[in-house]
Motif scaffolding. Structure first.
Motif, PDB file in Angstrom:
ATOM      1  N   PRO A 258       0.818  -1.210   0.000  1.00 29.37           N
ATOM      2  CA  PRO A 258       0.000   0.000   0.000  1.00 29.37           C
ATOM      3  C   PRO A 258       0.854   1.264   0.000  1.00 29.37           C
ATOM      4  O   PRO A 258       0.478   2.254  -0.625  1.00 29.37           O
ATOM      5  CB  PRO A 258      -0.768  -0.081   1.315  1.00 29.37           C
ATOM      6  CG  PRO A 258      -0.759  -1.491   1.702  1.00 29.37           C
ATOM      7  CD  PRO A 258       0.461  -2.106   1.103  1.00 29.37           C
ATOM      8  N   GLY A 265       0.558   7.283  -6.317  1.00 28.93           N
ATOM      9  CA  GLY A 265      -0.626   8.104  -6.539  1.00 28.93           C
ATOM     10  C   GLY A 265      -0.395   9.526  -6.080  1.00 28.93           C
ATOM     11  O   GLY A 265      -0.741  10.495  -6.774  1.00 28.93           O
ATOM     12  N   LEU A 268       2.000  11.416  -8.384  1.00 26.36           N
ATOM     13  CA  LEU A 268       1.313  11.776  -9.629  1.00 26.36           C
ATOM     14  C   LEU A 268       0.363  12.946  -9.397  1.00 26.36           C
ATOM     15  O   LEU A 268       0.304  13.891 -10.193  1.00 26.36           O
ATOM     16  CB  LEU A 268       0.537  10.571 -10.156  1.00 26.36           C
ATOM     17  CG  LEU A 268      -0.221  10.810 -11.462  1.00 26.36           C
ATOM     18  CD1 LEU A 268       0.735  11.163 -12.581  1.00 26.36           C
ATOM     19  CD2 LEU A 268      -1.034   9.583 -11.846  1.00 26.36           C
TER      20      LEU A 268
ATOM     21  N   ILE B  99      -7.158   9.473 -11.737  1.00 32.10           N
ATOM     22  CA  ILE B  99      -6.482   8.177 -11.585  1.00 32.10           C
ATOM     23  C   ILE B  99      -5.567   8.232 -10.367  1.00 32.10           C
ATOM     24  O   ILE B  99      -5.509   7.306  -9.556  1.00 32.10           O
ATOM     25  CB  ILE B  99      -5.639   7.835 -12.830  1.00 32.10           C
ATOM     26  CG1 ILE B  99      -6.527   7.523 -14.020  1.00 32.10           C
ATOM     27  CG2 ILE B  99      -4.725   6.652 -12.552  1.00 32.10           C
ATOM     28  CD1 ILE B  99      -5.752   7.179 -15.272  1.00 32.10           C
ATOM     29  N   ALA B 100      -4.842   9.353 -10.240  1.00 30.08           N
ATOM     30  CA  ALA B 100      -3.921   9.499  -9.113  1.00 30.08           C
ATOM     31  C   ALA B 100      -4.675   9.421  -7.794  1.00 30.08           C
ATOM     32  O   ALA B 100      -4.273   8.710  -6.868  1.00 30.08           O
ATOM     33  CB  ALA B 100      -3.175  10.816  -9.219  1.00 30.08           C
ATOM     34  N   LEU B 101      -5.763  10.159  -7.702  1.00 31.04           N
ATOM     35  CA  LEU B 101      -6.530  10.168  -6.461  1.00 31.04           C
ATOM     36  C   LEU B 101      -7.106   8.785  -6.177  1.00 31.04           C
ATOM     37  O   LEU B 101      -7.113   8.326  -5.035  1.00 31.04           O
ATOM     38  CB  LEU B 101      -7.653  11.205  -6.544  1.00 31.04           C
ATOM     39  CG  LEU B 101      -8.362  11.521  -5.225  1.00 31.04           C
ATOM     40  CD1 LEU B 101      -7.364  11.869  -4.147  1.00 31.04           C
ATOM     41  CD2 LEU B 101      -9.342  12.678  -5.421  1.00 31.04           C
ATOM     42  N   THR B 103      -5.804   5.975  -6.982  1.00 31.71           N
ATOM     43  CA  THR B 103      -4.698   5.154  -6.483  1.00 31.71           C
ATOM     44  C   THR B 103      -4.458   5.429  -5.009  1.00 31.71           C
ATOM     45  O   THR B 103      -4.278   4.507  -4.209  1.00 31.71           O
ATOM     46  CB  THR B 103      -3.412   5.453  -7.270  1.00 31.71           C
ATOM     47  OG1 THR B 103      -3.690   5.423  -8.652  1.00 31.71           O
ATOM     48  CG2 THR B 103      -2.344   4.442  -6.943  1.00 31.71           C
ATOM     49  N   VAL B 104      -4.449   6.724  -4.643  1.00 30.13           N
ATOM     50  CA  VAL B 104      -4.228   7.079  -3.245  1.00 30.13           C
ATOM     51  C   VAL B 104      -5.314   6.470  -2.363  1.00 30.13           C
ATOM     52  O   VAL B 104      -5.039   5.890  -1.307  1.00 30.13           O
ATOM     53  CB  VAL B 104      -4.209   8.613  -3.082  1.00 30.13           C
ATOM     54  CG1 VAL B 104      -4.265   8.996  -1.631  1.00 30.13           C
ATOM     55  CG2 VAL B 104      -2.963   9.193  -3.722  1.00 30.13           C
ATOM     56  N   GLU B 106      -7.228   3.893  -2.971  1.00 27.65           N
ATOM     57  CA  GLU B 106      -7.128   2.439  -2.911  1.00 27.65           C
ATOM     58  C   GLU B 106      -6.007   2.021  -1.957  1.00 27.65           C
ATOM     59  O   GLU B 106      -6.143   1.058  -1.209  1.00 27.65           O
ATOM     60  CB  GLU B 106      -6.864   1.871  -4.303  1.00 27.65           C
ATOM     61  CG  GLU B 106      -7.180   0.396  -4.389  1.00 27.65           C
ATOM     62  CD  GLU B 106      -6.938  -0.172  -5.768  1.00 27.65           C
ATOM     63  OE1 GLU B 106      -7.275   0.521  -6.751  1.00 27.65           O
ATOM     64  OE2 GLU B 106      -6.426  -1.302  -5.858  1.00 27.65           O
ATOM     65  N   ALA B 107      -4.899   2.790  -1.993  1.00 29.03           N
ATOM     66  CA  ALA B 107      -3.794   2.471  -1.083  1.00 29.03           C
ATOM     67  C   ALA B 107      -4.233   2.633   0.372  1.00 29.03           C
ATOM     68  O   ALA B 107      -3.899   1.821   1.233  1.00 29.03           O
ATOM     69  CB  ALA B 107      -2.606   3.374  -1.374  1.00 29.03           C
ATOM     70  N   LEU B 110      -6.261  -0.305   1.332  1.00 31.39           N
ATOM     71  CA  LEU B 110      -5.395  -1.465   1.537  1.00 31.39           C
ATOM     72  C   LEU B 110      -4.708  -1.402   2.893  1.00 31.39           C
ATOM     73  O   LEU B 110      -4.613  -2.400   3.598  1.00 31.39           O
ATOM     74  CB  LEU B 110      -4.313  -1.526   0.460  1.00 31.39           C
ATOM     75  CG  LEU B 110      -4.589  -2.401  -0.746  1.00 31.39           C
ATOM     76  CD1 LEU B 110      -3.439  -2.270  -1.734  1.00 31.39           C
ATOM     77  CD2 LEU B 110      -4.754  -3.848  -0.336  1.00 31.39           C
ATOM     78  N   GLN B 111      -4.225  -0.239   3.238  1.00 31.17           N
ATOM     79  CA  GLN B 111      -3.509  -0.103   4.508  1.00 31.17           C
ATOM     80  C   GLN B 111      -4.472  -0.291   5.675  1.00 31.17           C
ATOM     81  O   GLN B 111      -4.167  -0.966   6.639  1.00 31.17           O
ATOM     82  CB  GLN B 111      -2.845   1.280   4.576  1.00 31.17           C
ATOM     83  CG  GLN B 111      -2.136   1.575   5.880  1.00 31.17           C
ATOM     84  CD  GLN B 111      -0.928   0.698   6.096  1.00 31.17           C
ATOM     85  OE1 GLN B 111      -0.181   0.385   5.175  1.00 31.17           O
ATOM     86  NE2 GLN B 111      -0.709   0.262   7.320  1.00 31.17           N
ATOM     87  N   PRO B 115      -5.867  -6.595   2.281  1.00 27.57           N
ATOM     88  CA  PRO B 115      -6.273  -6.970   0.928  1.00 27.57           C
ATOM     89  C   PRO B 115      -7.355  -8.034   0.872  1.00 27.57           C
ATOM     90  O   PRO B 115      -7.903  -8.304  -0.180  1.00 27.57           O
ATOM     91  CB  PRO B 115      -4.979  -7.546   0.347  1.00 27.57           C
ATOM     92  CG  PRO B 115      -4.298  -8.121   1.538  1.00 27.57           C
ATOM     93  CD  PRO B 115      -4.636  -7.267   2.709  1.00 27.57           C
ATOM     94  N   SER B 215     -13.732  -5.675  -1.200  1.00 23.36           N
ATOM     95  CA  SER B 215     -12.263  -5.712  -1.179  1.00 23.36           C
ATOM     96  C   SER B 215     -11.744  -4.437  -1.826  1.00 23.36           C
ATOM     97  O   SER B 215     -12.459  -3.813  -2.606  1.00 23.36           O
ATOM     98  CB  SER B 215     -11.756  -6.934  -1.944  1.00 23.36           C
ATOM     99  OG  SER B 215     -12.148  -6.862  -3.292  1.00 23.36           O
ATOM    100  N   ASP B 217      -9.897  -3.864  -4.196  1.00 21.09           N
ATOM    101  CA  ASP B 217      -9.816  -3.799  -5.655  1.00 21.09           C
ATOM    102  C   ASP B 217     -11.149  -4.085  -6.326  1.00 21.09           C
ATOM    103  O   ASP B 217     -11.195  -4.394  -7.514  1.00 21.09           O
ATOM    104  CB  ASP B 217      -8.751  -4.782  -6.163  1.00 21.09           C
ATOM    105  CG  ASP B 217      -9.139  -6.213  -5.882  1.00 21.09           C
ATOM    106  OD1 ASP B 217      -8.473  -7.116  -6.419  1.00 21.09           O
ATOM    107  OD2 ASP B 217     -10.112  -6.451  -5.144  1.00 21.09           O
ATOM    108  N   MET B 218     -12.263  -3.973  -5.577  1.00 20.57           N
ATOM    109  CA  MET B 218     -13.540  -4.347  -6.171  1.00 20.57           C
ATOM    110  C   MET B 218     -13.985  -3.380  -7.255  1.00 20.57           C
ATOM    111  O   MET B 218     -14.832  -3.719  -8.085  1.00 20.57           O
ATOM    112  CB  MET B 218     -14.622  -4.463  -5.098  1.00 20.57           C
ATOM    113  CG  MET B 218     -14.954  -3.168  -4.406  1.00 20.57           C
ATOM    114  SD  MET B 218     -15.930  -3.448  -2.919  1.00 20.57           S
ATOM    115  CE  MET B 218     -17.568  -3.412  -3.570  1.00 20.57           C
ATOM    116  N   ARG B 220     -12.117  -2.136  -9.661  1.00 19.10           N
ATOM    117  CA  ARG B 220     -11.347  -2.157 -10.895  1.00 19.10           C
ATOM    118  C   ARG B 220     -12.110  -2.702 -12.104  1.00 19.10           C
ATOM    119  O   ARG B 220     -12.175  -2.075 -13.146  1.00 19.10           O
ATOM    120  CB  ARG B 220     -10.089  -3.013 -10.693  1.00 19.10           C
ATOM    121  CG  ARG B 220      -9.105  -2.429  -9.728  1.00 19.10           C
ATOM    122  CD  ARG B 220      -8.297  -1.320 -10.340  1.00 19.10           C
ATOM    123  NE  ARG B 220      -7.200  -0.920  -9.503  1.00 19.10           N
ATOM    124  CZ  ARG B 220      -6.001  -1.469  -9.538  1.00 19.10           C
ATOM    125  NH1 ARG B 220      -5.767  -2.445 -10.370  1.00 19.10           N
ATOM    126  NH2 ARG B 220      -5.060  -1.042  -8.739  1.00 19.10           N
TER     127      ARG B 220
END
Lengths: 300, 292, 372
Positions: A258, A265, A268, B99-101, B103-104, B106-107, B110-111, B115, B215, B217-218, B220
């Motif tokens: 993560p 992210g 970017l 996309i960047a946001l 990703t943030v 989703e990270a 995850l944290q 997962p 989850s 990644d649901m 995606r």
């Protein structure tokens, strides 16, 4: 540091060095279409075509490595033509979506192709790529793009990027240029794929997902898409960052997976919002900021 | 046969709900908000947390989480899109920043959540089934389809009969003209994002309930299918998104039944491609979408 | 000379206490698991298993004068990261052996590196048949391949339940689930079971209604599913919801308590072939489960295999004469014979694959039980 620990250092990090080179090539493959204002996200599909074509040749024929690489470069380039013709008419977001669709179709195609073992992929590919091969290819790519940038073609591309209708009225054959850039990008992605297949001993379809091409896009944008070497800078930075972070993050108890995603992210986002011309524009920005401060100090 | 129709309608209702939010933002702002799937995912987690840790009944957890989704959407707009508003390439840069946001976000998920796939506890929604001919329909499935249709109706009402709706349509037409008319464009845009993300969040919760998995990644796969839906329906067209959502659901299910499940995903992208090449404006979209 | 008695005593005690502690040699063993990414659920169990084994071995004095140090790293379920981590452990940390990585896909990318650097690798969860150990003679495997577990599991189940027709559902975009399917299909054919239909899904799918409806309509005697644990739960649930009442049998991906948790009531009666017979009353197994539970982890097959992996490494060191070099351990592996482990008496086959008896489990009352 003696010779033996240098050797160990090299063996430890050679794969990272190799990945920087490969990611640089991939970032450049996204850059080619961005340089004329088109966002194409098909490169994961092109990379897959290059990887599979070259791997199949190596595993089933006695073709020499340069021929295998050539095949990996040409196959996606050829596919890019019938793809590009109908798709490059679409504007901005629609082109992006169409190319995303293409990439997914390629991935699903390979997942279902029994000849290449579907999801199991091809394994035990002999390692024919050395780090020098990768950097040689990268150097060639950079050279080609450098020559394009300074030439008449380069100005035409920039004109298309700025304002396509205006460029057309000036007599620039926009479609031909856009298609050429798409084909060039496909060739670069295919080459990277072929090199990758012969470095990592295997190819499998899940490496060529939408997430992969987003990663390539991130490299290019973070590095900067106004100059030809920008994407490589971005690739180097973002390939090294997780390695560095892994040490740091482990100590503060953050999960490396993560954390890497988060940093990618965040970087970017920050770049797109505050440094739109990418990392390569940072020195210029800093210089300007310093000059402004000096000027203000003088005036005071 | 009947069962497959039920399966298709059920899947389609979720696609439709997700796509509605997607296409609303595109219609208003001309941008594709790829952070939509992150909100979809986070709302499911919010609902899960409310049910698991605060022991709220789903009847309460659902609207609360949907509202939270709306708020999250407003944040997304403020962070990823507003700063880019003046720029010439705001379409592409907006895409990238969303996309960047995503990703943030989703990270972060995850944290915070790990997962692994989670699911809503059994019994939080009724799990009785009904038989319709040779088809088995669960109560949950009926409820989900009903909610999707209800939200579609509510959205249509909002856009056609309310002041806010009128303002949204005005801004979609021309932000500059709307400003001249005295409309607070910023607020309208924020409202559109609120509505859009509320819809996306609702889709996420229903998805999590329907297929029993939540989850990080649901979002995606749904995101990519969602693209196919809005293209098929026509970018910016609400009824288009709804119709296309159901259509894709049915199409996927029948591909599995008649051709083979390996091609299920390929169908969505094949359709996407075909539409873009042959009729880019989709079924019900506005004309003139190609390069000027 | 008069020496005060108490100072003599003090001196004696000081001398005794100051005797240097027995010199311990530290042998580093790298453990590379998916602690993040898609396979993280398995990696967490593996980490717990290996850590328990290390603590127990060091405390038990099985290797006198030697301390085993486990260096844990995350492969992120990413081949790139797996390769980097392997390189680092082999060349910088200079481990004597490696355990892992979690998935067969990563092993195929990273193990060749270890082979090239003549570092032994113990695969503890790679189940892809006709692979992994074929990479080279430094690669050894503890986990049974699908080809070792599934055929006997299907045969046992067939004899018990008497099914004549079957339907198959598998994830076709994942190497593990596809390999599982391949073995299922050939085992069914060899057992003379007629396959009525085959459907596929993608790993990220959550909706299996269409496929399950199509298969249910064929009225098979048994439904075989090759899926990872997350989909396994949803598949079982949706199958029951659609009204399929026949038996369901799963591959290795079902082999996790997480499956029971996800599938809830739908897990009842599901059959799973397993490399780890958790109901075995063998004292080594019982002690293992108790020790894991005491540490707060309800162990699954992955924990048991990882634990066994380190046991095997320790035994190899012992067999090599308490020597912990890379080639010593490799030579020691060949001498491991009928080692008592939670998996049963363990030996390596000439192909360097693992060998121990497999079993079939059935879910009863929310728990895995062995199908007798």
């Amino acid at each position: 540091m003696n010779a033996e620990s240098l050797r160990d250092l090299w063996l430890t990090y050679q794969s990272t060095v190799a990945f920087i080179g490969l990611n640089g090539l991939l970032a450049l493959s996204v850059y080619t279409t961005l340089s004329c204002g088109q966002l194409s996200l098909a490169q994961a599909g092109f990379m897959a075509l290059g990887s599979y074509a070259s791997a199949v040749l190596t595993l089933h024929t006695q073709a020499p490595f340069p021929a295998v690489l050539l095949a990996g470069t040409l196959v996606p380039a050829l596919v890019a033509v019938p793809l590009g013709l109908p798709v490059l008419r679409l504007k901005g977001v629609f082109l992006a979506i169409a190319t995303i669709g293409f990439g997914e179709v390629v991935r699903i195609f390979f997942v279902n192709l029994d000849f290449t073992n579907g999801a199991l992929g091809l394994v035990a590919i002999p390692q024919r790529t050395h780090v020098l091969t990768i950097y040689g290819a990268l150097a060639v790519a950079l050279f080609v793009l450098w020559r394009i940038q300074g030439s008449r073609a380069g100005y035409a591309l920039e004109a298309i990027r700025e304002d396509e209708p205006a460029a057309r009225t000036m007599g620039i054959h926009a479609t031909a240029y856009k298609l050429s850039m798409l084909v060039l990008g496909a060739a670069l992605a295919g080459l990277a794929g072929a090199l990758d297949a012969h470095f990592n001993f295997m190819v499998e379809p899940s490496s060529y997902s939408f997430g992969r091409v987003v990663e390539m896009l991130v490299f290019a944008v973070v590095g900067g898409t106004t100059v030809f070497y920008g994407p490589v800078v971005g690739a180097a930075f973002l390939t090294l960052l997780p390695e560095v972070l892994r040490e740091v993050g482990g100590r503060i108890g953050l999960q490396p997976g993560p954390l890497r995603l988060f940093v990618n992210g965040l970087v970017l986002l920050l770049v797109i919002l505050f440094l739109p011309s990418g990392l390569v524009s940072l020195p210029r920005r800093i210089r300007r900021w310093l000059e402004a401060r000096r000027a203000a100090a003088h005036a005071a | 046969m009947g069962q497959q129709i039920v399966n298709g309608l059920f899947l389609g209702s979720i696609y439709a709900l997700f796509a509605l939010g997607y296409t609303l933002v595109f219609g208003v702002l001309d941008i594709l908000n790829l952070a939509h799937q992150a909100v979809f995912m986070l709302c499911a987690y919010v609902a899960l947390a409310l049910v698991l840790h605060l022991h709220l009944p789903m009847l309460l957890a659902f609207p609360v989480s949907v509202a939270a989704g709306g708020v999250l959407g407003v944040l997304v707009e403020r962070v990823a899109f507003r700063p880019l508003r003046g720029r010439s390439d705001s379409n592409i840069s907006g895409l990238i920043s969303s996309i960047a946001l995503a990703t943030v976000l989703e990270a972060l998920a995850l944290q915070l959540f790990g997962p692994d796939v989670e699911r809503f506890p059994f019994g939080v929604v009724p799990d009785r089934s009904l038989r319709l001919g040779d088809a088995v329909v669960s109560e949950l499935q009926v409820v989900i389809i009903a909610i999707a249709l209800a939200m579609l109706a509510a959205l249509t009402y909002l856009l056609r009969r309310t002041v806010l709706g009128r303002r949204i349509r005005a801004v979609a037409e021309s932000p500059a003209a709307a400003r001249i008319l005295g409309i607070n464009v910023d607020r309208v845009i924020a409202s559109s994002f609120f509505v859009s993300s509320a819809l996306g969040g609702a889709a996420g919760i229903l998805f999590g309930l329907a297929f029993n998995s939540v989850s990080p990644d649901m979002g995606r796969t749904v995101e990519l299918k969602g693209l196919a839906v809005i293209i098929l329906g026509g970018m910016g067209s609400m009824p288009g998104a709804a119709v296309a959502g159901f259509a894709l659901g049915l199409l996927e299910v029948f591909t599995v039944a008649k051709i083979g499940s390996s091609y299920r995903d390929a169908i969505a992208f094949g359709v996407l491609f075909l539409v873009l090449v042959v009729r880019p404006r989709g079924l019900l979209g506005p004309a003139a979408l190609r390069e000027a | 000379m008069r020496l005060p008695l108490h100072s003599l005593a003090v001196a004696a005690i000081a001398l005794l206490a100051a005797r240097p502690a027995a010199a311990t040699e530290t042998i580093k063993i790298g453990a590379v698991f998916s602690l993040t990414g898609n396979a993280a659920a398995y990696g967490a169990q593996q980490r717990a298993g290996v850590q328990l084994a290390a603590d127990e071995i060091n405390k038990s004095g099985k290797l006198p004068g030697i301390t085993l140090e486990v260096v844990l790293e995350d492969d992120g379920t990413s081949p790139q990261q797996g390769i980097s981590v392997f390189d680092r452990l082999i060349n910088m940390t200079k481990v004597s052996a490696l355990i892992g990585p979690t998935l067969s896909t990563l092993a195929e990318a990273a193990d060749p590196r270890a082979q090239a650097q003549r570092t032994p690798v113990v695969a503890v969860s790679n189940t892809k048949p006709n692979a992994i150990t074929t990479i080279g003679d430094y690669i050894w495997r503890v986990s049974l391949t699908e080809a070792q577990v599934i055929p006997s599991a299907i045969e046992i189940a067939r004899r018990k339940l008497g099914f004549k027709t079957a339907a198959l559902l598998y994830g076709n975009d994942d190497a593990f689930t596809k390999a599982g399917f391949d073995v299922m299909k050939s085992s069914l054919e060899k057992s003379g079971v007629q396959i009525l239909g085959i459907q596929t899904f993608a790993t990220k799918d959550r909706d299996f209604n269409a496929q399950l409806t199509a298969l249910k309509n064929l009225k098979p005697d048994v439904l075989l599913v090759s899926a990872l644990v997350e989909q396994a739960g949803s598949i079982a649930l949706q199958a029951r919801q659609l009204g399929y009442t026949g038996p369901i049998m799963g591959g290795n991906g079902f082999n996790s308590t997480k499956f029971i948790q996800l599938a809830g009531p739908a897990a009842e009666g599901v059959l799973v072939g397993t490399a780890w017979n958790r109901a075995s009353t063998d004292p080594v197994n019982v002690a293992f489960i108790a020790a894991m539970k005491a540490r707060g982890t309800d162990p699954d097959q992955f924990a048991a295999q990882a634990y066994t992996g380190l046991l095997v490494v320790a035994d190899a060191i012992q067999q090599a004469g308490m020597k912990g070099g890379r080639d010593d351990i490799k030579a020691g592996f060949a001498k491991v014979k009928d080692l008592p482990t939670p998996l049963g008496k363990f030996s390596f086959l000439p192909s360097r694959d693992g060998n121990h008896p497999a079993a079939v489990q059935i879910v009863k009352g929310g728990k895995f039980e062995i199908l007798q």
